[in-house]
Scaffold this active site. Structure first.
Site, PDB file in Angstrom:
ATOM      1  CG  ASN A 114     105.515  23.040 108.787  1.00  0.00           C
ATOM      2  OD1 ASN A 114     106.729  23.075 108.872  1.00  0.00           O
ATOM      3  ND2 ASN A 114     104.730  22.692 109.778  1.00  0.00           N
ATOM      4  CB  THR A 164     121.463  41.179  79.951  1.00  0.00           C
ATOM      5  OG1 THR A 164     120.203  40.524  79.851  1.00  0.00           O
ATOM      6  CG2 THR A 164     121.799  41.389  81.410  1.00  0.00           C
ATOM      7  CE  LYS A 166     124.873  39.061  80.273  1.00  0.00           C
ATOM      8  NZ  LYS A 166     124.420  38.406  81.490  1.00  0.00           N
ATOM      9  CE  LYS A 168     126.579  37.556  85.767  1.00  0.00           C
ATOM     10  NZ  LYS A 168     125.456  36.633  85.926  1.00  0.00           N
ATOM     11  CE  LYS A 192     117.282  40.964  83.089  1.00  0.00           C
ATOM     12  NZ  LYS A 192     118.577  40.723  83.720  1.00  0.00           N
ATOM     13  CG  ASP A 194     123.186  40.271  85.053  1.00  0.00           C
ATOM     14  OD1 ASP A 194     123.027  39.546  86.051  1.00  0.00           O
ATOM     15  OD2 ASP A 194     123.353  39.828  83.915  1.00  0.00           O
ATOM     16  CG  HIS A 285     116.195  38.063  86.480  1.00  0.00           C
ATOM     17  ND1 HIS A 285     116.658  37.019  87.255  1.00  0.00           N
ATOM     18  CD2 HIS A 285     116.841  37.970  85.295  1.00  0.00           C
ATOM     19  CE1 HIS A 285     117.549  36.331  86.551  1.00  0.00           C
ATOM     20  NE2 HIS A 285     117.682  36.880  85.366  1.00  0.00           N
ATOM     21  NE  ARG A 286     113.531  31.633  84.580  1.00  0.00           N
ATOM     22  CZ  ARG A 286     113.239  30.486  83.984  1.00  0.00           C
ATOM     23  NH1 ARG A 286     112.168  29.811  84.350  1.00  0.00           N
ATOM     24  NH2 ARG A 286     113.988  29.999  83.020  1.00  0.00           N
ATOM     25  CG  HIS A 318     114.092  36.697  82.741  1.00  0.00           C
ATOM     26  ND1 HIS A 318     115.235  36.755  81.995  1.00  0.00           N
ATOM     27  CD2 HIS A 318     113.809  37.970  83.093  1.00  0.00           C
ATOM     28  CE1 HIS A 318     115.633  38.017  81.912  1.00  0.00           C
ATOM     29  NE2 HIS A 318     114.786  38.773  82.575  1.00  0.00           N
TER      30      HIS A 318
END
EC number: 4.1.1.39
Length: 466
Positions: A114, A164, A166, A168, A192, A194, A285-286, A318
């Site tokens: 808050n 990763t 691609k 993706k 990975k 994506d 993953h962030r 990550h």
């Protein structure tokens, strides 16, 4: 007369307690506060403590029904920020009983829920949290941790390699699986999904899981190494997410993946529990982190999100690269990398660590370096991150001029060369380019990759400074 004094009173009378000695069980927070003009630091710091614990804007008679002294947050120390006239760091201590056990969600709702919209402050940033062992012990933490992961994968003494897939978005499941197979066969440990690959019209999740599993088992039998693909189980509901994780387990694959900020801590903790119960590794993953952590004077620093993930649970996360396109500032990045991996981290303000953090026996998380990195970065990455890390090359694998498998070969050769050089006592920071050049004489794949990326650098000023 009424039994309490009605009206509005200064927060600092109740919530600013510079003589308070923090308890070992308190959760401690360091806020960077930018108060509104004319609001003194003590009042602003106390206001933050109040609004994120027991306070409200006026005195209420129900305050008399509880012990505020037992439950209130306290601003116990204020220090200036060097070079910033209008800012200061407010340290706040929260009694442990304010928080539900084992709930990162509740911890964040209390501490940052808050107070960030609060009028007395112009901007507010949560720089760090000290999580006491008494609270840590109510969390399962990472499903497996670094050592168990190495034992499961039978990979020791070097960083792990990922990629990763691609582009993706847009590949069909079969072509996607083929790309996975090529990379794994070439020598990577992991590929990975994506973060935005969930279950879209061009590739539904079940088809992707099947073809990726096929790629894993085929490449395993050909290379004699254990392989994995981070199957993204992130979904629109928790039930659907668990359904995907169950299917991954039934296929017998080693690891699944989750976007923990967009998916939310409640979903993430559920998935982490499922993964531990069922022997799945969990890659985190962030996505969305920069929305929260990029502004220097408002939001929450990534080290707080990293600590929260270690409590909620994940085996990889990550964490920026220090080189490449998503450059973090080196010392600060290494600070939270240590917070992810180590059991005990000393307070060190030069690395942005405001509190000594004792994780006791909570398993560690492998930091993942990903984003704009290629073979020429390998010596620096090996030097900076050390063995306990995952180095992820997306374009740096798939962009190799001869294709995915040779791109994977190039990365693996570069990594093995760096590890060998380091073990022989060479200085990776100084001799890095030389080490890669020597290795490329024996590996045409590496030579081709070196040629493509010999001059590529992403150079911008870092956003995050102390």
């Amino acid at each position: 007369s009424v039994g309490f004094k009605a009206g509005v009173k200064d927060y600092k009378l109740t919530y600013y307690t510079p003589e308070y000695e923090t308890k070992d069980t308190d959760i401690l927070a360091a806020f960077r506060v930018t108060p509104q003009p004319g609001v003194p630091p003590e009042e602003a710091g106390a206001a933050v403590a109040a609004e994120s614990s027991t306070g409200t804007w006026t005195t209420v008679w129900t305050d008399g029904l509880t012990s505020l002294d037992r439950y209130k947050g306290r601003c116990y120390h204020i220090e200036p920020v060097p070079g910033e006239e209008s800012q200061f760091i407010a340290y706040v201590a929260y009694p442990l009983d304010l928080f539900e056990e084992g709930s990162v969600t509740n911890m964040f709702t209390s501490i940052v829920g808050n107070v960030f919209g609060f009028n007395a402050v112009r901007a507010l940033r949560l720089e760090d949290l000290r999580i006491p062992p008494a609270y840590t012990k109510t969390f399962q933490g990472p499903p497996h941790g670094i050592q168990v992961e190495r034992d499961k994968l039978n990979k020791y003494g070097r960083p792990l390699l990922g990629c990763t897939i691609k582009p993706k978005l847009g590949l069909s499941a079969k072509n996607y699986g083929r790309a996975v197979y090529e990379c794994l066969r070439g020598g990577l440990d992991f590929t990975k999904d994506d973060e935005n690959v969930n279950s879209q019209p061009f590739m539904r999740w079940r088809d992707r899981f099947l073809f990726c599993a096929e790629a894993i088992f085929k490449s395993q039998s050909e290379t004699g190494e254990i392989k994995g693909h981070y199957l993204n189980a992130t979904a629109g509901t928790c039930e659907e997410m668990i359904k995907r994780a169950v299917f991954a387990r039934e296929l017998g694959v080693p690891i699944v993946m989750h976007d923990y900020l967009t998916g939310g801590f409640t979903a993430n903790t559920s998935l982490a529990h499922y993964c531990r119960d069922n022997g799945l590794l969990l890659h985190i993953h962030r996505a969305m982190h920069a929305v929260i952590d990029r502004q220097k004077n408002h939001g929450x620093h990534f080290r707080v999100l990293a600590k929260a993930l270690r409590m909620s649970g994940g085996d990889h996360i990550h964490s920026g690269t220090v080189v490449g396109k998503l450059e973090g500032e080196r010392e600060i990045t290494l600070g939270f990398v240590d917070l992810l991996r180590d059991d005990f981290v000393e307070k060190d303000r030069s690395r942005g660590i405001f509190f000594t953090q004792d994780w006791v026996s909570l398993p560690g998380v492998l930091p993942v370096a990903s984003g704009g990195i290629h073979v020429w970065h390998m010596p620096a990455l090996t030097e900076i991150f050390g063995d306990d890390s995952v180095l992820q090359f997306g374009g740096g694998t798939l962009g190799x001029p001869w294709g995915n498998x040779p791109g994977a070969v190039a990365n693996r050769v570069a990594l093995e060369a760096c590890v060998q050089a380091r073990n022989e006592g060479r200085d990776l920071a100084r001799e890095g380019n030389e080490i890669i050049r020597e290795a490329s004489k024996w590996s045409p794949e590496l030579a081709a990759a070196c040629e493509v990326w010999k001059e590529i650098k992403f150079e911008f000023e870092p956003v995050d400074t102390i």
